[in-house]
Design a protein around this motif. Structure first.
Motif, PDB file in Angstrom:
ATOM      1  N   GLU B  34       0.860  -1.200   0.000  1.00 52.33           N
ATOM      2  CA  GLU B  34       0.000   0.000   0.000  1.00 52.33           C
ATOM      3  C   GLU B  34       0.899   1.253   0.000  1.00 52.33           C
ATOM      4  OE1 GLU B  34      -3.010  -0.472   3.082  1.00 52.33           O
ATOM      5  OE2 GLU B  34      -3.802  -2.258   2.120  1.00 52.33           O
ATOM      6  N   ASP B  35       0.570   2.269   0.818  1.00 53.99           N
ATOM      7  CA  ASP B  35       1.335   3.523   0.762  1.00 53.99           C
ATOM      8  C   ASP B  35       2.794   3.341   1.167  1.00 53.99           C
ATOM      9  OD1 ASP B  35      -0.747   5.001  -0.208  1.00 53.99           O
ATOM     10  OD2 ASP B  35      -1.306   5.911   1.705  1.00 53.99           O
ATOM     11  N   VAL B  38       6.240   3.680  -1.096  1.00 54.40           N
ATOM     12  CA  VAL B  38       6.996   4.902  -1.388  1.00 54.40           C
ATOM     13  C   VAL B  38       8.266   4.994  -0.523  1.00 54.40           C
ATOM     14  CG1 VAL B  38       4.877   6.122  -2.064  1.00 54.40           C
ATOM     15  CG2 VAL B  38       5.787   6.435   0.244  1.00 54.40           C
ATOM     16  N   GLU B  65       2.444  -4.444  -7.415  1.00 52.65           N
ATOM     17  CA  GLU B  65       1.169  -3.843  -7.845  1.00 52.65           C
ATOM     18  C   GLU B  65       0.990  -2.439  -7.250  1.00 52.65           C
ATOM     19  OE1 GLU B  65       1.457  -7.029  -7.058  1.00 52.65           O
ATOM     20  OE2 GLU B  65       0.196  -8.275  -8.368  1.00 52.65           O
ATOM     21  N   ASP B  66       1.432  -2.266  -5.999  1.00 48.13           N
ATOM     22  CA  ASP B  66       1.283  -0.954  -5.358  1.00 48.13           C
ATOM     23  C   ASP B  66       2.258   0.074  -5.924  1.00 48.13           C
ATOM     24  OD1 ASP B  66      -0.879  -0.962  -3.460  1.00 48.13           O
ATOM     25  OD2 ASP B  66       0.230  -2.468  -2.334  1.00 48.13           O
ATOM     26  N   LYS B  68       3.333   0.021  -9.087  1.00 48.70           N
ATOM     27  CA  LYS B  68       2.784   0.305 -10.411  1.00 48.70           C
ATOM     28  C   LYS B  68       1.615   1.287 -10.306  1.00 48.70           C
ATOM     29  CE  LYS B  68       1.547  -2.263 -14.540  1.00 48.70           C
ATOM     30  NZ  LYS B  68       0.664  -3.345 -14.978  1.00 48.70           N
ATOM     31  N   ALA B  69       0.757   1.058  -9.320  1.00 53.99           N
ATOM     32  CA  ALA B  69      -0.403   1.942  -9.120  1.00 53.99           C
ATOM     33  C   ALA B  69       0.039   3.384  -8.962  1.00 53.99           C
ATOM     34  CB  ALA B  69      -1.197   1.500  -7.894  1.00 53.99           C
ATOM     35  N   ARG B  70       1.148   3.598  -8.263  1.00 51.59           N
ATOM     36  CA  ARG B  70       1.608   4.949  -7.962  1.00 51.59           C
ATOM     37  C   ARG B  70       2.601   5.486  -8.989  1.00 51.59           C
ATOM     38  NH1 ARG B  70      -0.002   2.081  -4.066  1.00 51.59           N
ATOM     39  NH2 ARG B  70      -1.168   2.913  -2.289  1.00 51.59           N
ATOM     40  N   GLY B  71       2.710   4.799 -10.118  1.00 53.87           N
ATOM     41  CA  GLY B  71       3.569   5.293 -11.198  1.00 53.87           C
ATOM     42  C   GLY B  71       5.046   5.209 -10.868  1.00 53.87           C
ATOM     43  N   LEU B  72       5.420   4.339  -9.913  1.00 48.39           N
ATOM     44  CA  LEU B  72       6.828   4.227  -9.506  1.00 48.39           C
ATOM     45  C   LEU B  72       7.437   2.983 -10.147  1.00 48.39           C
ATOM     46  CD1 LEU B  72       6.102   5.035  -5.752  1.00 48.39           C
ATOM     47  CD2 LEU B  72       6.905   6.626  -7.525  1.00 48.39           C
ATOM     48  N   ARG B  76      13.301   2.743  -9.852  1.00 44.89           N
ATOM     49  CA  ARG B  76      13.321   3.779  -8.820  1.00 44.89           C
ATOM     50  C   ARG B  76      13.485   3.195  -7.417  1.00 44.89           C
ATOM     51  NH1 ARG B  76      11.351   8.585 -10.890  1.00 44.89           N
ATOM     52  NH2 ARG B  76      12.396   9.437  -9.065  1.00 44.89           N
ATOM     53  N   TYR B  86       1.283 -10.271  -5.777  1.00 39.19           N
ATOM     54  CA  TYR B  86       0.364 -10.807  -4.762  1.00 39.19           C
ATOM     55  C   TYR B  86       0.638 -12.271  -4.427  1.00 39.19           C
ATOM     56  CZ  TYR B  86      -2.598  -6.648  -4.290  1.00 39.19           C
ATOM     57  OH  TYR B  86      -3.066  -5.391  -4.018  1.00 39.19           O
TER      58      TYR B  86
ATOM     59  N   ARG C  52       3.663  10.593 -12.804  1.00 40.13           N
ATOM     60  CA  ARG C  52       3.287  10.124 -14.140  1.00 40.13           C
ATOM     61  C   ARG C  52       3.107   8.618 -14.138  1.00 40.13           C
ATOM     62  NH1 ARG C  52       5.005  13.635 -18.322  1.00 40.13           N
ATOM     63  NH2 ARG C  52       6.328  15.316 -17.526  1.00 40.13           N
ATOM     64  N   GLY C  53       2.333   8.127 -15.109  1.00 42.47           N
ATOM     65  CA  GLY C  53       2.282   6.688 -15.405  1.00 42.47           C
ATOM     66  C   GLY C  53       1.637   5.833 -14.336  1.00 42.47           C
ATOM     67  N   GLN C  54       0.709   6.393 -13.567  1.00 47.24           N
ATOM     68  CA  GLN C  54       0.030   5.568 -12.551  1.00 47.24           C
ATOM     69  C   GLN C  54      -0.847   4.519 -13.233  1.00 47.24           C
ATOM     70  OE1 GLN C  54      -1.904   7.849  -9.438  1.00 47.24           O
ATOM     71  NE2 GLN C  54      -0.262   9.373  -9.432  1.00 47.24           N
ATOM     72  N   ASP C  55      -0.873   3.326 -12.643  1.00 46.94           N
ATOM     73  CA  ASP C  55      -1.673   2.242 -13.201  1.00 46.94           C
ATOM     74  C   ASP C  55      -2.194   1.362 -12.065  1.00 46.94           C
ATOM     75  OD1 ASP C  55      -2.837   0.183 -14.551  1.00 46.94           O
ATOM     76  OD2 ASP C  55      -0.978  -0.607 -15.391  1.00 46.94           O
ATOM     77  N   PRO C  56      -3.306   1.765 -11.440  1.00 42.58           N
ATOM     78  CA  PRO C  56      -3.799   1.044 -10.266  1.00 42.58           C
ATOM     79  C   PRO C  56      -4.706  -0.132 -10.596  1.00 42.58           C
ATOM     80  CG  PRO C  56      -5.031   3.067 -10.554  1.00 42.58           C
ATOM     81  CD  PRO C  56      -4.078   2.990 -11.703  1.00 42.58           C
TER      82      PRO C  56
END
Lengths: 110, 103, 135
Positions: B34-35, B38, B65-66, B68-72, B76, B86, C52-56
């Protein structure tokens, strides 16, 4: 109230909006309009297609003010005004057009 | 008797990662999800904590998945951290004797 | 217009893990109907809202990061990003999406809505507020 189109049944909410965005197709739009006693013509389709593109890009249905301005820019000043849009969609351009476009009700729409 | 520790809050906002790492055994695994994903980025104010933990033998993971969701993107994330999906998360819970959730 | 007030929204949470980011965005969009002077601050983990590029899709959430690009249409074009928060997180302004608006007073030229600011400037922006909303 489920909506029946050519033998396929689509789920809708209590106000007749499609439950699943992905269920939308032009003949579904025609049926949604039909259940309001409306018939879709070129002018309607321009707005419906615009709304679907807007949603695809920004993941929201635009507010009326934003829709009016954007339609004016895209389709010309004679169409980018509330008089024209209310003539097409007398129940409110954002609300009614979004319904036929298979989108959720616009954010902030009262 | 290793323990899997899971952290789901950003280390920039809460001290849950810090608390977790301070009580972790060196054979423990720590999963960021989740958060908390970061907290695994490179060149941040918490990178030191992660480097130190990894140096002591703690295994660090982040849920892909988390991220990717945050664009990271994967590049990085600090090299000390292994990405899992998962099913990998489930596998970690099975491989360890217990799970401590730092909520 | 004397009825216009300055609304400052302060966004400090990462997206998806909690509902704050999405709630803030919805309030901003609904509030836009009142045509007030609106400023958005993204600081602390709030800067992650604009990556940028978020994919949830993999975590079963809607990608509302695309909606920020519509803010210009809603005349919301004063967006302030805290430089220190980016630095602390190993991010640069290039990691964030570009947000633009069309300037009605300048032949509809496209301009950037994003302003990179330091803490002193942030404190001035907060001081400029009639109403502060925190998410």
């Amino acid at each position: 109230m489920p909506l029946d189109v050519n033998g396929t049944t689509y789920e809708t909410d209590e106000e007749g909006y499609l439950a699943n965005l992905s269920d939308w197709a032009p003949d579904v739009a025609t049926a949604l309009a039909g259940s309001d006693g409306a018939e879709l013509e070129d002018g309607h389709w321009e707005v419906i297609n615009f709304l679907r593109e807007y949603y695809e890009e920004y993941q929201i249905a635009p507010a009326v003010r934003v829709l009016t301005k954007a339609i004016g820019k895209r389709l010309g000043k004679d169409k980018g005004n509330s008089k024209y849009l209310y003539e097409l969609f007398p129940y409110g351009p954002a609300k009614q057009a979004c319904k036929y476009a298979g989108l959720p009700k616009p954010t902030g729409c009262v | 008797m290793p323990t899997l520790h899971t952290v789901n809050k950003s280390a920039f906002e809460r001290n849950s990662l810090e608390s977790c790492l301070s009580v972790c055994k060196t054979d423990a695994s720590v999963l960021l999800f989740e958060d908390a994903v970061v907290s695994g980025l490179q060149n941040t104010t918490v990178s030191n904590q992660i480097t130190q933990a990894a140096g002591s033998g703690i295994k660090l993971y982040a849920l892909s998945e988390d991220l990717k969701a945050r664009g990271l993107s994967e590049e990085r994330v600090m090299p000390e951290i292994t990405l899992v999906d998962y099913p990998g998360f489930v596998k970690l819970t099975v491989e360890n004797d217990r799970v401590q959730n730092w909520l | 217009m004397s009825n216009t007030k300055t609304f400052v929204y302060i966004n400090r949470k990462a997206p998806y893990g909690t509902v704050y980011a999405l709630e803030s965005l919805e309030v901003v969009l609904i509030g836009a109907a009142f045509e007030q002077n609106v400023k958005l601050i993204f600081m602390d983990d709030g800067v992650f809202q604009l990556t940028r590029g978020q994919d949830p899709e993999g975590i079963g959430m809607k990608n509302f990061s695309k909606t920020y690009a519509a803010l210009g249409d809603y005349d919301i074009n004063q967006i302030y990003i805290d430089q220190q928060s980016l630095d602390d997180r190993g991010l640069t302004i290039d990691d964030l999406q570009a947000l633009v608006y069309e300037d009605e007073d300048d032949d509809w030229n496209e301009k950037s809505s994003i302003h990179l600011v330091n803490r002193e400037q942030l404190s001035d922006i907060i001081e400029s507020a009639d109403v502060l909303l925190n998410f």
